[in-house]
Design a protein around this motif. Sequence first.
Motif, mmCIF file in Angstrom:
data_model
loop_
_atom_site.group_PDB
_atom_site.id
_atom_site.type_symbol
_atom_site.label_atom_id
_atom_site.label_comp_id
_atom_site.label_asym_id
_atom_site.label_seq_id
_atom_site.Cartn_x
_atom_site.Cartn_y
_atom_site.Cartn_z
ATOM 1 N N THR A 135 4.336 -1.913 0.258
ATOM 2 C CA THR A 135 4.426 -1.489 1.652
ATOM 3 C C THR A 135 3.424 -2.216 2.541
ATOM 4 O O THR A 135 3.744 -2.600 3.668
ATOM 5 C CB THR A 135 4.199 0.029 1.772
ATOM 6 O OG1 THR A 135 5.172 0.713 0.970
ATOM 7 C CG2 THR A 135 4.314 0.502 3.214
ATOM 8 N N ASN A 136 2.224 -2.396 2.053
ATOM 9 C CA ASN A 136 1.160 -2.979 2.869
ATOM 10 C C ASN A 136 1.148 -4.504 2.737
ATOM 11 O O ASN A 136 0.933 -5.037 1.647
ATOM 12 C CB ASN A 136 -0.198 -2.409 2.459
ATOM 13 C CG ASN A 136 -0.282 -0.915 2.715
ATOM 14 O OD1 ASN A 136 0.059 -0.445 3.792
ATOM 15 N ND2 ASN A 136 -0.717 -0.168 1.710
ATOM 16 N N TYR A 137 1.375 -5.166 3.860
ATOM 17 C CA TYR A 137 1.363 -6.623 3.893
ATOM 18 C C TYR A 137 0.328 -7.100 4.898
ATOM 19 O O TYR A 137 0.200 -6.545 5.989
ATOM 20 C CB TYR A 137 2.736 -7.172 4.297
ATOM 21 C CG TYR A 137 3.807 -6.922 3.261
ATOM 22 C CD1 TYR A 137 4.047 -7.839 2.255
ATOM 23 C CD2 TYR A 137 4.560 -5.752 3.286
ATOM 24 C CE1 TYR A 137 5.025 -7.605 1.296
ATOM 25 C CE2 TYR A 137 5.533 -5.514 2.342
ATOM 26 C CZ TYR A 137 5.764 -6.443 1.342
ATOM 27 O OH TYR A 137 6.725 -6.209 0.392
ATOM 28 N N GLN A 138 -0.404 -8.123 4.503
ATOM 29 C CA GLN A 138 -1.397 -8.710 5.390
ATOM 30 C C GLN A 138 -0.758 -9.862 6.176
ATOM 31 O O GLN A 138 0.298 -10.375 5.816
ATOM 32 C CB GLN A 138 -2.591 -9.227 4.578
ATOM 33 C CG GLN A 138 -3.282 -8.167 3.754
ATOM 34 C CD GLN A 138 -3.821 -7.031 4.597
ATOM 35 O OE1 GLN A 138 -4.407 -7.254 5.655
ATOM 36 N NE2 GLN A 138 -3.625 -5.800 4.119
ATOM 37 N N SER A 151 2.693 -2.156 7.773
ATOM 38 C CA SER A 151 2.668 -1.128 6.736
ATOM 39 C C SER A 151 3.721 -0.057 6.992
ATOM 40 O O SER A 151 3.627 1.035 6.435
ATOM 41 C CB SER A 151 1.276 -0.481 6.668
ATOM 42 O OG SER A 151 0.937 0.087 7.923
ATOM 43 N N ASP A 185 2.352 -0.869 -4.304
ATOM 44 C CA ASP A 185 2.297 0.588 -4.161
ATOM 45 C C ASP A 185 1.935 1.248 -5.490
ATOM 46 O O ASP A 185 2.482 0.897 -6.543
ATOM 47 C CB ASP A 185 3.647 1.118 -3.679
ATOM 48 C CG ASP A 185 3.956 0.669 -2.259
ATOM 49 O OD1 ASP A 185 3.074 0.067 -1.628
ATOM 50 O OD2 ASP A 185 5.082 0.934 -1.787
ATOM 51 N N THR A 199 8.772 -0.358 3.542
ATOM 52 C CA THR A 199 8.591 -0.450 2.093
ATOM 53 C C THR A 199 9.689 -1.333 1.507
ATOM 54 O O THR A 199 10.874 -1.081 1.705
ATOM 55 C CB THR A 199 8.641 0.936 1.440
ATOM 56 O OG1 THR A 199 7.571 1.729 1.944
ATOM 57 C CG2 THR A 199 8.518 0.818 -0.075
ATOM 58 N N ASP A 259 -1.892 -5.734 -4.263
ATOM 59 C CA ASP A 259 -1.896 -4.553 -3.389
ATOM 60 C C ASP A 259 -0.507 -3.912 -3.332
ATOM 61 O O ASP A 259 0.016 -3.602 -2.266
ATOM 62 C CB ASP A 259 -2.365 -4.940 -1.979
ATOM 63 C CG ASP A 259 -2.682 -3.719 -1.117
ATOM 64 O OD1 ASP A 259 -2.934 -2.639 -1.697
ATOM 65 O OD2 ASP A 259 -2.660 -3.844 0.120
ATOM 66 N N ALA A 307 -0.135 -8.091 10.205
ATOM 67 C CA ALA A 307 -0.124 -7.077 9.142
ATOM 68 C C ALA A 307 0.894 -5.988 9.471
ATOM 69 O O ALA A 307 1.102 -5.648 10.634
ATOM 70 C CB ALA A 307 -1.514 -6.472 8.988
#
Length: 496
Positions: free
Chosen positions: A285-288, A152, A209, A155, A207, A150
């Motif tokens: 921005t948030n990647y798992q 974050s 931004d 971006t 998910d 993961a």
Amino acid sequence: MRITNAMMRNNSLSNMQKHKTVYNKYLQQYNTQKKIQRPSDDPTIAMRALKYRTTLAEIDQYLLNINDATSWMNATEKSIKNMNGRLEEMITYCTQAATGTYETKQRKDIVAQLKQYSAYIYEQNANQDYAGRYLFTGYRTDVPLLFTEAQSDTTYTITENLDINHIRKYDYIYGQAEYDDAKTAADYANEASQFQTTHRIKLSYDDCDKDGADVTFSYTDKDGNAKTVTAVTKSIGDNTSYNEHLHPGEDEIYFVPETGEVLFGDNIYNDVRAGSDLSATYQKTNYQKNDVRPEHYFVCSSVNNVTGETALYKTAGSQTLNYQINFSQVLTVNTEACNAISLDVHRMIEEIQNVCNDIDVIEEHLTAVNKRIDDCDEGDTETMANLKELQKQIETQLALGKTVLTNALSAAITTCQETQDGLNVAMAEHGSRYARLEMSEVKLKQDRLDTEDAKSENEDADLGEAYINFSEADLLYQATLNATSKILGQSLLNFI
């Protein structure tokens, strides 16, 4: 002219030396089985020998390239076939699931099984590497297709091209009856859940931004005019009624960052549907872990929010790995993920999971209402009537939710089939290149044999001919020795 003994002796020795040279030439040919021993013996043969040896060295390198290319393409073909086979199983599984009625545990089992299928497709095959190099990532063979953990801190601004034909009619539940002591049966009836229809397409990511740059959609209308529309960001948490985020106005585009859904109002949908070249620009921005890295699929840019480092990626889909497999022949050996493996399957499973979660919530509400009914005083007829109406509305909502699940499973079949079609196209294109590779290999092997034959004919001595020539040279040399011995054995003094 006076002929002296010295002149005769010198001529004899000179002739003997010439015969010895010829004798030695054929002796060397017979011993070495080569026509020449040094370039000066015959420059023409030497020049041709260099040409043939150079050609053989090049052919050997091309055959080595073909061997490497074959290994790479075999690994690619195996992965594509594995994904294709698993998609076939998913189609069968979703077909069975769409025709059944399932309880909570069974729904969880459906989602769990589909997730395993998805992991096999994306994590084990789309992210497959060969000898430490990733098969489906174009030039960046050292960068995996998926995030390994993961993250974050970076971006990505992504521009995703959308297929207008993938904007589909979507049925959803609008409205929800919720328990409130102050509500009457009429209030619950007015809050009854309804089937609503909208026009929806899903981006490749959820998910996304919520804050930052606006989410924009660009397209060309039917008259050829370029248009840009800024979407209304409609977060699920901002709902004022059940599923309001799926209920845009006629001239609005809703963007739901949590799910990556894009909803089109009727008027703007008609305008977009009649046009072409639809694309969306958004940020994430948030990647798992095991999310797909955007640079392998889309034109995008990235900014590291810690270091400020930026990068621009704009060549996804055109990153070909070429091997030279013959003289002036270059073959593309790789297949890029964005040209073969759709991300829709992963998004489809998320859709089914979300629907199942919604049904679970509705069932929890129904259980709570049933508990209130069981605990209600039978003499309190008004409260009982209110609760019965609420129970009726939630049961209706539950039935609608199960219908939505059935529709989602049916849509999953279509998604799997379309993904399979894309894989089949990639497989066909891969197969045509593989066939060319095999034909080139056959031709090179034949060229190698022909070149070796020509090289042998140019360099190698014929043993039979060399032996005959050697025998003749030997006789001449022996005759020269005999003649010379007679000449040199007598002198003018012996005559006197």
